[in-house]
Design an enzyme around this catalytic site. Structure first.
Site, mmCIF file in Angstrom:
data_model
loop_
_atom_site.group_PDB
_atom_site.id
_atom_site.type_symbol
_atom_site.label_atom_id
_atom_site.label_comp_id
_atom_site.label_asym_id
_atom_site.label_seq_id
_atom_site.Cartn_x
_atom_site.Cartn_y
_atom_site.Cartn_z
ATOM 1 N N GLY A 167 59.332 31.022 35.534
ATOM 2 C CA GLY A 167 58.325 29.984 35.673
ATOM 3 C C GLY A 167 57.309 30.365 36.726
ATOM 4 N N GLY A 168 56.793 29.337 37.419
ATOM 5 C CA GLY A 168 55.772 29.574 38.430
ATOM 6 C C GLY A 168 56.232 30.532 39.500
ATOM 7 N N GLY A 179 33.856 62.266 30.954
ATOM 8 C CA GLY A 179 33.864 61.163 31.899
ATOM 9 C C GLY A 179 35.158 61.133 32.692
ATOM 10 C CB ALA A 180 38.641 61.948 31.804
#
Lengths: 510, 681
Positions: free
Chosen positions: A169-170, A404-405
């Site tokens: 949960g939270g 780009g890498a």
């Protein structure tokens, strides 16, 4: 007088027993240790100083006033790991299932505030059934207070979460905001909604282990940074990690005596890169041979294995390593590997840990699943992280550095301090074959011409020297001397100071 | 003497020949295939000539290519090593035609000894004791069965041109004879291009003992005593020693003299080996003569001081033998272990790949080779000797194309016990990482009571390890020595951890004296008393072990003295302890504080998953094909799938009958070792 003193001992004994022997036995029966046993193993023997041992909750609803166990389900305090101070909280599943009440949360908040003020890491041991439902919104407020401290402490002191039982949960959002999450195999799980709710809402049948066990979070979701066989091993390995980390963002990473020659020559590295450019090799061999004593603490070992992240030491000092792994997907960058490495780079930059980047990257992974998944934005995270990092940055290109890498992987263009390349490096916009097919599209029908063009392209670009001529590569180095060259590079950067323009905070493409 | 020789071989034997040539002032020429471009023999030689693609039948054994290399280099003589062209009469003929000396016997001797049938006849004529058998050519399987019956089972079916166990089968009945004949014939045709087969009596309680002979071109000959090579795996020698613990002086002399008689009968000149099979009553029978330098020649060198390669070169140059039979005494004892890139835990599956770490033990010169000034390298001298003949290096590759041998590790001692003990320590000091290797296995043999007592036959491995090798269990005495060393080492590591920067002054961690060591299912609570020179480790039963050594954290080899005796540990890291290899045992050792040990007891024992109903990937590779479907019933031996590893296709078969319940692989997937390919119901 004696009675008063012994009353203290009695009260302490009561508190130390947590939820009582029966529940302790049940905890052991699940293969789990108790909150205090875990602290014993986490901290140096006899170093634990406890806070708030006698704190009790203030809830009077649903019969809660009848049971007010001392400590309220969490043990908090400080101690040392190899003599260095840390703060710790350890949830006690034997006390009301380790559920979080307002006072339970307040105990955690107290030590977190102290950790920030005194500049020492916080280690949280999570073993809790969740919110104390009897308290209602008070419990939620408690969670909120802890979350807020996690956020405030982020980048100020290292925060480590060890999940040693349920965390649902939270409650998951406190560990989620810490720097590292470790889990114990078979006895811990984390999820926002449990199997029962999943079944009700989506009709999916899934076990807690499948939904949020250690395997799931280390291999699939990447929520966890590592998993260990049992509590004893997990806590020993957290101690090992703490040995690498600075205590806070105002201090340099730790230094310790080392038994390894910084100038150690490794002739075998001269043959690490195979002659066939398509043949993989194990980048971990390079990491282990560079590191002091071959000691490597890997982070997220089982996730996005095409990139390797973790800590080594050079001359006894911590260095963060990011390395493409040619063994997996040829070391390509993709959504997962970019996210994994970006978070690691930002952690290192937070805490002044120098960065060593080992590059063999053929580019970004193509395909619809990558584009639909937002590889543009996720890939940008790594680019951004490297560009904003002001810690010492040393890069070694072992083989491919394409497109780009190449720029992303701590290139000169992102203000890396030392950019080394092995003679086997190929810094180019793409592989020779692909480049040829674009440049000489007209000759595609003629394999002989294409072969010649490919060779021409290889001769021109499949080497580190074109980049070296432009100063993008500072020096081409022999593989066997890499440890010495890298160690000396970092030594020369020990007083590096670099500032980014003033900003409230940056806006990394999340 | 020659100015320049070419070595028509690769690997350790090429390196071995280069060493002696260099010592004699002779220039050397190496030849190499594409796969050996960066090999050690290429680096060691004065020049190197490329002769073709990796497969030997396109490079090392192509006579024209080797001849071209000889011409190009101007070498005056050729040493063929072993294997490849070493016993190829056509090669010897080509050399003779080109006027190049062959560092080996005359062509006629190669021819007559190269054929098992002819060689046996010649041996018989020369008065050498031979095994009863059928010498003629055998036409078909039925004839093979008939002959086998005449000789009487068990019989051995062998390829006439065979060697090294290839094309060799043992048959105990008609069916096996029929089948063995056919498979030997096929194997012989494929391996040697010569499918002639012969059959002989299979000797029981057999030991493999061979005689080294050395003859010159002036009619002189000597025998350099025997080597025992009974420790074999599938007819492949693993451990060799000289002398043999089995022979008496009379038998030795008889075997030696018969061997020389045979050598003289064929006009032998060079080093050669006459192999015998010796039964439990010391009856010996001629097996074959190898007209080349043997793999295991170093053990002979170590006990006689004679550099066999040097003598081969001198004989080829026409020199006379410098020694007489009476000069050749047996001095001390030598043992050789062949280290192979074979994983002993996976039925000795070849484990090729990159040697990420390769650190052999330091060589130590000792014994007659040192006295005779024939030790090859400038190693320091000692009481016992260590010699490592190798053709690989750290960062090098064990290639799929050739024999997966890593090295030949030899030790010399004044007696057998000393040589064995020196070998145990040398094996412990040998570091090999990156590939599977048989170090644990040969270490186990060195401690095996039967080997230690010298009571072995060629069936030793098959009988003592019938279900394969599953590791060594240390006895309690040895275990406590290891535990003591690990406790002391762990403490050193923990103390270093407390020296990290950023400590709270005056509140440092104090490393305690009490530790728990858990290994091999045992757990010891020990107390360590450390001083400047080492540690005294006390066990609960009151015994104490003194540990000394300069191990520092991270060192992958711990060379310790425990109670004054060497204890060498190969050290790896695991959480909270070490991975230790010593004396063939591989142990996970956990060293814990008393509190850690107390709590570790509460941890559930996690059993490894039951893999008996799974098909695990035996090697890292690519799934080429899956032959079965979920729900399909498979029979024992049925092909399940094909895995390609290092360009070789391996068919994985069902170990027993079953029904496929789950398949995790499809064509094109890559799998790591022990990944589950499929499961059965």
């Amino acid at each position: 007088m004696k009675d008063i003193l012994s009353e203290l001992e009695d009260r302490r004994d009561g508190a130390r027993l947590g939820g009582g022997q029966k529940r302790i036995d049940a905890q052991h029966g699940r293969g789990k240790l108790t909150a205090r046993e875990r602290i014993d193993l986490l901290l140096d023997e006899g170093s634990f100083e406890e806070f708030d041992m006698f704190v009790t909750h203030r809830c009077t609803d649903f019969g809660m006033e009848q049971q007010k166990p001392a400590g309220d389900g969490v043990v908090t305090g400080w101690g040392t790991i190899n003599g260095r101070q840390v703060y710790v909280f350890s949830q006690d599943f034997t006390v009301l299932g380790g559920s979080v009440s307002a006072t339970h949360a307040a105990k955690i908040v107290k030590i977190m505030d102290m950790a920030m003020e005194n500049g020492a890491p916080v280690i949280g041991i999570n073993d809790s059934g969740g919110a104390r439902i009897q308290e209602g919104v008070d419990s939620l407020a408690g969670y909120g207070d802890v979350f807020e401290r996690n956020i405030r402490a982020s980048g100020v002191v290292p925060q480590i979460s060890v999940i040693m039982g349920p965390c649902a949960g939270g409650a998951v959002y406190s560990p989620a905001m810490t720097d590292f999450i470790f889990m114990v195999k078979d006895s811990s799980y984390m999820f926002v909604t449990g199997p029962d709710v999943v079944k009700t809402v989506t009709n999916e049948q899934v076990t807690a282990e499948e939904l949020g066990g250690a395997s799931t979070h280390t291999k699939k979701s990447s929520v966890a940074d590592g998993a260990f066989e049992n509590d004893v091993e997990a806590l020993a390995e957290v101690r090992r990690l703490v040995d690498f980390l600075p205590l806070n963002n105002r201090e340099m990473p730790p230094v310790r005596p080392f038994f390894d020659d910084p100038a150690r020559v490794e002739n075998s590295l001269d043959t690490l890169v195979p002659e066939n450019p398509n043949q993989p090799y194990d980048m971990k061999e390079l990491i282990l041979k560079l590191a002091d004593e071959g000691d490597f603490y890997e982070i997220q070992e089982d996730f996005a294995k095409n990139i390797i992240t973790g800590f080594i030491r050079l001359e006894g000092r911590t260095v963060g390593v990011v390395a493409n792994q040619p063994m997996v997907l040829a070391g390509v960058l993709d959504i997962d590997s970019a996210r994994k490495a970006a978070r690691f780079v930002r952690f290192c930059d937070c805490f002044e840990i120098p960065l060593l980047t080992l590059v063999d990257v053929p580019g970004f992974l193509p395909g619809t699943s990558q584009e639909y998944g937002g590889v543009i934005k996720h890939g940008a995270k790594l680019l951004y992280a490297y560009g904003e990092a002001t810690v010492p940055k040393v890069t070694v290109i072992t083989r491919k550095a394409y497109g780009g890498a190449y720029v992303v992987m701590a290139s000169k263009h992102l203000r890396a301090d030392f950019n080394y390349a092995w003679p086997t490096a190929e810094v180019a916009v793409m592989g020779a074959k692909g480049a040829t097919e674009i440049i000489h599209r007209g000759d595609l029908g003629d394999p002989e011409k294409i072969a010649q063009h490919t060779k021409d392209y290889e001769d021109r670009f499949a080497n580190p020297f074109v980049a070296a001529e432009r100063g993008f590569i500072d020096e081409v180095i022999m593989p066997h001397s890499t440890r010495k060259r890298v160690a000396r590079a970092f030594a020369s950067l020990r007083s590096k100071k670099q500032k980014l323009p003033w900003k409230k905070h940056d806006n990394i493409p999340l | 003497m020659f100015n320049k020789i070419l070595i028509a071989n690769r690997g350790e034997i090429a390196c071995r020949v280069i060493k002696t040539a260099r010592k004699m002032g002779i220039k050397t020429v190496a030849i190499y295939s594409d796969a050996d471009k960066h090999a050690l023999h290429v680096k060691m030689a004065d020049e190197a000539i490329h002769i073709g693609p990796p497969p030997a039948n396109q490079s090392y054994i192509v006579i024209d290519k080797v001849m071209a290399a000889i011409k190009e280099s101007g070498a005056e003589a050729v040493h063929p090593g072993y294997g490849f062209l070493s016993e190829n009469a056509k090669f010897a003929e080509a050399l003779a035609a080109a006027g190049v000396a062959f560092i080996g016997p005359p062509q006629g001797a190669i021819e007559s000894m190269g054929d098992k049938i002819t060689s046996k006849k010649i041996a018989q004529d020369a008065g050498v004791s031979t095994v009863p058998g059928y010498m003629g050519l055998i036409e078909d399987a039925e004839e093979a069965v008939k002959i086998s019956n005449d000789i009487g089972y068990p019989v051995m079916i062998k390829a006439s041109a065979g060697g090294g166990g290839k094309g060799m089968r043992i048959a105990w009945n008609d069916d096996e004879a029929r089948e063995g004949f056919q498979s030997s014939k096929n194997e012989a045709a494929n391996s040697f291009g010569d499918d002639r087969i012969f059959i002989e009596k299979f000797v029981t309680q057999p030991r493999h003992i061979e005689i080294q002979v050395l003859c010159d071109t002036h009619g002189n000959g000597v025998y350099l005593h025997e080597r025992e090579c009974s420790i074999q795996r599938r007819n492949q020698k693993v451990v060799e020693e000289a002398p043999s613990p089995f022979l008496d002086e009379a038998t030795r002399k008889a075997m030696g003299e018969q061997s020389l008689a045979l050598a003289h009968a064929v006009g032998y000149a060079s080093a050669g080996t006459v192999e015998f099979i010796v039964d439990g009553d010391k009856n010996f029978y001629f097996l074959e003569m190898n007209t080349r330098l043997q793999v295991e020649h170093p053990v002979t060198e170590l006990i006689t001081g004679v550099d066999l390669v040097e003598q081969m070169i001198r004989v080829a140059a026409g020199e006379k033998l410098p020694m007489k039979q009476e000069d050749l005494t047996i001095n001390g004892w030598a043992i050789e272990n062949r280290l192979y890139a074979e994983d002993p835990y996976r039925n000795f599956l070849p484990s090729i790949g990159r040697l990420t770490r390769y650190r052999p033990p330091m060589e130590v010169a000792a014994g007659p080779m040192l006295d005779a000034g024939t030790w090859h390298d400038d190693a320091p001298s000692g009481e016992t000797g260590v010699r490592n003949d190798t053709g690989v290096f750290e960062g090098g590759e064990i290639s799929m194309y050739y024999d997966p041998m890593i090295a030949k590790l030899c030790t010399w001692g004044a007696d057998r016990a000393a040589a064995i003990e020196a070998m145990r320590v040398a094996l412990d000091r040998f570091e090999v990482e990156g590939i599977g290797h048989n170090l644990p296995f040969v270490a186990a043999v060195m401690d095996h009571p039967k080997f230690v007592s010298g009571d072995m036959t060629t069936a030793f491995i098959a009988e003592e390890y019938p279900d394969g090798f599953d590791g060594v269990t240390l006895d309690e005495g040895e275990l406590k020595r290891v535990a003591a060393a690990c406790a002391a080492m762990h403490r050193v590591g923990e103390i270093r951890r407390t020296r990290v920067s950023g400590r709270m002054d005056n509140h440092e961690r104090k490393v305690g004296a009490d530790w728990n060591v858990a290994l091999q299912g045992q757990s010891y609570d020990v107390v360590i008393a450390a001083d400047a020179d080492g540690s005294t480790v006390r066990f609960p039963d009151g015994t104490e072990h003194r540990v000394e050594g300069d191990w520092t954290p991270g060192n992958p080899l711990a060379d310790m003295l425990v109670d004054g005796a060497p204890l060498v540990l190969k050290v790896g890291k695991i959480s909270g302890g070490f991975n230790i290899r010593t004396r063939g045992a591989e142990l996970k050792v956990h060293v814990r504080s008393p509190r850690q040990a107390e709590l570790a007891k509460l941890m559930p024992e996690k059993l490894p998953p039951d893999t008996s109903k799974m098909l695990l990937c035996p090697m890292p590779g690519l799934i080429v094909k899956v032959d079965v479907e979920v729900g399909q019933e498979v029979q024992e031996g049925q092909a399940l799938c094909t895995v390609e590893a290092m360009k070789m296709e391996n068919i994985l078969r069902a170990e027993r009958k079953g029904v496929v319940s789950k398949i995790n692989a499809s064509a094109g997937d890559s799998f790591a070792v022990d990944d589950v390919i499929m499961e059965f119901e």
